[in-house]
Structures are given as structure tokens and as C-alpha cells.
Design a protein around this motif. Sequence first.
Motif, PDB file in Angstrom:
ATOM      1  N   VAL A   1       7.362  -2.679   0.496  1.00  0.00           N
ATOM      2  CA  VAL A   1       6.604  -1.703  -0.285  1.00  0.00           C
ATOM      3  C   VAL A   1       7.160  -0.302  -0.060  1.00  0.00           C
ATOM      4  O   VAL A   1       7.310   0.497  -1.002  1.00  0.00           O
ATOM      5  CB  VAL A   1       5.114  -1.777   0.095  1.00  0.00           C
ATOM      6  CG1 VAL A   1       4.344  -0.606  -0.510  1.00  0.00           C
ATOM      7  CG2 VAL A   1       4.522  -3.096  -0.375  1.00  0.00           C
ATOM      8  N   TYR A   2       7.512   0.027   1.172  1.00  0.00           N
ATOM      9  CA  TYR A   2       8.063   1.352   1.477  1.00  0.00           C
ATOM     10  C   TYR A   2       9.385   1.574   0.739  1.00  0.00           C
ATOM     11  O   TYR A   2       9.600   2.621   0.121  1.00  0.00           O
ATOM     12  CB  TYR A   2       8.261   1.463   2.985  1.00  0.00           C
ATOM     13  CG  TYR A   2       8.810   2.792   3.434  1.00  0.00           C
ATOM     14  CD1 TYR A   2       7.973   3.899   3.562  1.00  0.00           C
ATOM     15  CD2 TYR A   2      10.156   2.942   3.730  1.00  0.00           C
ATOM     16  CE1 TYR A   2       8.471   5.124   3.969  1.00  0.00           C
ATOM     17  CE2 TYR A   2      10.666   4.165   4.132  1.00  0.00           C
ATOM     18  CZ  TYR A   2       9.819   5.253   4.258  1.00  0.00           C
ATOM     19  OH  TYR A   2      10.317   6.462   4.648  1.00  0.00           O
ATOM     20  N   ALA A   3      10.269   0.577   0.784  1.00  0.00           N
ATOM     21  CA  ALA A   3      11.554   0.718   0.096  1.00  0.00           C
ATOM     22  C   ALA A   3      11.367   0.770  -1.421  1.00  0.00           C
ATOM     23  O   ALA A   3      12.051   1.533  -2.123  1.00  0.00           O
ATOM     24  CB  ALA A   3      12.475  -0.435   0.487  1.00  0.00           C
ATOM     25  N   ASP A   4      10.441  -0.025  -1.951  1.00  0.00           N
ATOM     26  CA  ASP A   4      10.242  -0.050  -3.397  1.00  0.00           C
ATOM     27  C   ASP A   4       9.631   1.266  -3.886  1.00  0.00           C
ATOM     28  O   ASP A   4      10.024   1.792  -4.942  1.00  0.00           O
ATOM     29  CB  ASP A   4       9.339  -1.230  -3.759  1.00  0.00           C
ATOM     30  CG  ASP A   4       9.240  -1.428  -5.263  1.00  0.00           C
ATOM     31  OD1 ASP A   4      10.261  -1.780  -5.882  1.00  0.00           O
ATOM     32  OD2 ASP A   4       8.139  -1.221  -5.808  1.00  0.00           O
ATOM     33  N   VAL A   5       8.677   1.817  -3.148  1.00  0.00           N
ATOM     34  CA  VAL A   5       8.059   3.083  -3.553  1.00  0.00           C
ATOM     35  C   VAL A   5       9.084   4.211  -3.501  1.00  0.00           C
ATOM     36  O   VAL A   5       9.130   5.088  -4.376  1.00  0.00           O
ATOM     37  CB  VAL A   5       6.843   3.381  -2.665  1.00  0.00           C
ATOM     38  CG1 VAL A   5       6.337   4.802  -2.892  1.00  0.00           C
ATOM     39  CG2 VAL A   5       5.734   2.381  -2.955  1.00  0.00           C
TER      40      VAL A   5
END
Length: 673
Positions: free
Chosen positions: A175-179
Motif C-alpha cells: 500500500v505504501y509503494a502503491d500510494v
Amino acid sequence: MSLAFDQVRRIDGQLEKLHWAETTSVQSSPVLTSASAATSPSDDSDNRTPDASRLGELQAAIKLLSTTTSHGALLSQEKIQSALVLAKLSDSTVDDRDPSYSARSSSTEQELEWLLVSKAVAQTHGLIIHLLLEQTLPLGWDIWYWDEVLTSSFYLGLYSIQISPLRLWQLGKYVYADVRSRLGPNRGTITPDKIHIASSAWSWSKFYGLITDSIRDYRLAGPSYRPVSPLMFYRSEVKMKQHKLKTFRELSACGLGILVDEGMNLDGDEIGMRRAKNDKHAWKTVVLKSIALMENVLRNLTDADFGYHELEDLVFTSVEDDTELSHASSSNDEGSDQRLALMVNRLDLVLQEHLPNHVSNSKRLVSKYGRPSRIIRYWIPTLALLLSSSTLLRIAVNRKAELATWIRDLGATTVDFWNNWVVEPIRKVVGTIRHDKDAEIAIMSRESLRGDQASLERMVVDFARDNPPASDGASLGDTDLAKVRAKVREGDLTPVLRAYEKDLRRPFMGTVRGNLIRALLIQVQKTKVDVEIAVGGIDALLKSQELVFGFVGLTPGVLVCLGLCRWVAAAFGGRKGRVEEKSSGQRLRLLRNIDRILIGSLPSNNGMLPYKDHGMLLCEIHILRQSARRVMPGDIFAEFLGEINELVDLHTGIERQIRVIDRIRWAYHQWMR
């Protein structure tokens, strides 16, 4: 010694035999004597004077690589490379040779170089076989672990809880990388000051929408189907991991079978056909092909995306399509040095690149699909212990006095048990063996019996003197009294019994005026002596069995100590250690597994085991051999190794291997129980 070392020793003997066959033109062995060759110069280019220092370097390296100096152990990767460096046959030194080296070097030196490199290849071959054996065997424990998880819903639920932190961590990273990727030009660390709440282009709701979309994409990136329950999802995951491990075990067994059957096969059909064509360097071509075989096996073994059939086709196709190998195999004697350089280069490539890569890839594959690490398996009880540590500490402080009393009582009880039930019985047994008078068992004293018997003799003699049997009332002489005393020792109380019988006719008068009471008291003394004699017999019987009673008293303490030691060893030895201790049942299970492999395999057209089944057979035999070495005497184990070697030989055929395992079962049943 191990199965891999036996393989290396067999190959090493074949290399020595082939080397001696090729050096028959030399007067003596170049390995043993080099000075004689220096005193016989010749103008022929094939018999140039060898350099004594160079021959010494080669001889030292050959000795280092020989199995006769390795004391039953395989050489490590570093020692093999150091032997090549010692003989100046490393990758760089061979490549730096000038083209005229082969013309300037003697035939003796070239043959020693070939023998040296071939021995290095044999040691590498054994090292890889040992690595595959030790790599394949532990995979069964991980497969068994997943079987245990799949057989119980409780274990499956526990597994899902154990890996939940890892799942959350992976989800957070995704989620961190995608955001960050969705933020566009504002990539970097996500902080609240980058989120413009008051702006119409950005709000917390949109940020929440980004996170929701990322979580949805993460779920879509998983399996293409949605399981009925979370347990079904984890069950499918466990089955996938188990399948990967089984595939990797089959590939490892297949690679092991290929290397054992086809690698360094110096007495196979290929050498026979080349010798029929007068090719005296046929074994060198086999060594070259063995290096290519090891290289291709190590390169393709950790790819769990295909089966063992594809691995066999890929390995043999790669060896056949190897252009360098084909060129070296078709070259004549003039290309001997080029073939040697190729062999050294490929061997260095195997030792420095393929072997370390295979080890790292294997560890990564087992770490990915094997059972979870100890941190994942035991974080729940560790966390529970940490959370309850304050409560446990408070209980310990409040009951400090009671705990101290329990510990002191436990220590005192342990010490007393050790002294009273172990040390003291041992001391009594030692005293019995040494005939210590203080350690003798005695119900009564010998002096007590002697005193009572002497008292009885005096009583009877005095009674006979006071009541002579003669009618005239004449007293008894010393001779008669001696006879009475001798009869009393034998238990005869005739004078007393006659008087007793006489007084019994008139009991009242015999009591008042006769000797009835005196006779009764003498008989009481006689009864006491008889009882003491019987007790003395029992005492003698007990003394003859003193050692038996000593060991009987020692047995409870010894049994309790052995039971505690075994319990402690089983409790702290781990599950694997407990299973390995049950070696008697383990050998029977190994024989069963070997029998299942032989019966359940599909033989090839020539009636031999497939490579995968042969590799699994080698793994089972490797464990059986190690287990049998601990229980068999030396001469019996040497005979057992002969049976094992016949069982390992692939060319004997499945039918003969089945007969061999039957012979092992009835011939060595005493050690297989």
C-alpha cells in the motif's frame, strides 16, 4: 566415511589405474620418482626433460587431492581450489600460458596435470553429491510439517495467526509503494504536511480512497478465485508450498541420480566404444563431460517450475549442445593443453559460481516454501510471556519465601536421594566385593550360637552327673561324661528325656520331688539352640547372595536417574533428535521405504531405475548406512557395505536390487529390529 566419499574413492582408484596405463612407456612412476627422468634426455619432443620443481608442485597437489590422505572425509571447496593454485593450474594461470607451453612441457608433466585436474573434478563431484544428499534429506521434515498442518483445522488456524503479522507487513509495504506511485510528482515520504486538507484537489477522503484502491489491487493480485473461508485460502497456500517442496525434492533426487549414474563414469560404455576406436584419451573426454554435467545440474536444479522429466531432458540436451565440449572431444593429442585449459576454466566456474549460487538459491527456496522460522512459530507464546511477565513477577515477589522453601526442599530431597539411594548402595556393593566385614549381612552373631550351645552341653552334663542312669547310683566317669557331651553336640538329649519320661508318670511328685521342671528348662534351651542353628543357615544363605541384594538396592536409584536423564534429553533435544534416537524402528522404516521405491518405480527399457527414483534410493541408503554403523560390529559392517554397494549400483537392475534388499532384511535382521 559416507556414500559420497566411497564414490570419490572409487573414481580416484580408476583415475590412478588409467594414469598408470598411459605412463607405461616411462621406466618408473613419475609420481614417485622424478630424478630418473631428468638423467635421460632425449631429442624427441614427447620426452623432454621435466622440471623437477614443477613435478614436485604437481606431486604435492596430487597428494592433497588423493583420498588416501583425506582420512575418510571429502575435501572442501577451498581446499580443492588451493590445490589447483598450489599446482599453478588455477583459471588465471592456465589462461596466461603462452602457446608454446605445450610444446615445451614434457609428456610426464602433462599427464600429471591431467591426473591432478581429474582428481580435482572427482573431489568436486563428491562434494556436489554430498551437498545434494544433505539438501534432499531435510526436505522431508518440512513436507511432514505441512502434512501436520493440513490434517487439523486447529493447526491451520494457528498457522494463519502465526503469519498474520507477516501478511500485514506485506500489505503495508504494498500500500505504501502503491500510494507513492499514485501521488505522481509528490513522490517521497508521505507526511501529513504533504496532504492539503483545505485544497479542493486533495482531501483526506481522497487519500483514504487511494489506500482503499491499493488494498483492492493487492487482493486482486492474489489468487484468481475467492475461497469460501479464510481457512480455505491458507489451506491452498500450504498445499502450494508443499507441492513446491516435493517438486524441489524430486529435482534434487533426479540431479543426484544423474550425477551418480552418468558423472565420472570411467568404466562405462562410452569409454569402451572410444577404446575400440583406439582413442587412448577417452577418459579425458568423460571427465570433460562430467564437468559440463555438474554445471548444468547445478544451474537448473533450483527451478521448481518444471518436473524432473524436463530436468533430465534439459541437462542432457545442454551437454550435447555444448560447442566447447564437442570441439574438445573431437580434438586430437595436439589439443591436449587446450582441453586441459577448458577443463580448468569450467571447473573454476563450477566451484566459484555455480556451486555457491546453487547453495544460496536452495536456501532461499527452502526459506520461502519450507516451514516458517522459529520467530514466526513462537511469537505468540513469547508475546504472551512478555505480557504476563509483570503478573508473574508480582506473584514471585509475593511468594518469595514459599518459593525459596520449595527450592531448598527440592535441593535437599535431591541430595538425600543421591546419597541414600545411589551413593550408599554403591558403597555397599563395593564393600561386598571387597569382603568388608562392616558390609556383611548378618541376622545373628556366631558367638551367640556358640555360647548357647556350650550352655546346653553343661546343663546336660550336670544333669547326667546328678542323675546317673545306673541302678546302684554310681556316678559317671570322665569317659561317660565325654560321650554325653559329644551326643549333645549332635542333638541327643537321652539322659534328660529318660528322666523327663519317668517324672511324667507322676507329674505332681515329679514337680515337687523329681527333675521335671529341670528337664523342661533344658529342653527349652535345646529349642533355643535349634532355632539359632536354623537362623544360622538362613544367615549363610543370605551371605552367599550379598552381591545380588546389593544390586537390588542400587537398582531403584539408577533407574530413576536414567529416567530423568532420558526425559531431560528428550525434552531439550527437539523433535528431530527424539526421532533419531529411535534408530531401531528407523532402520525398519528405511528398509520399507527402499522396498517401496524399488517396487513402485517404473523401470526403463533396460530394466533400470529412473534417475529420480535412484536419487531417492541413495538418500534412504545414506541414512540406513549411517544408522547401521552405530550398531554393527566392524566386520559385520564391512560385509554390510558390500550389500549396500550392490544395492546402489544402477546397472544391476531392479529385480536384482529387490533380491538384495530381501537378503539384507533376513541376513541382518538382528541389527534391523
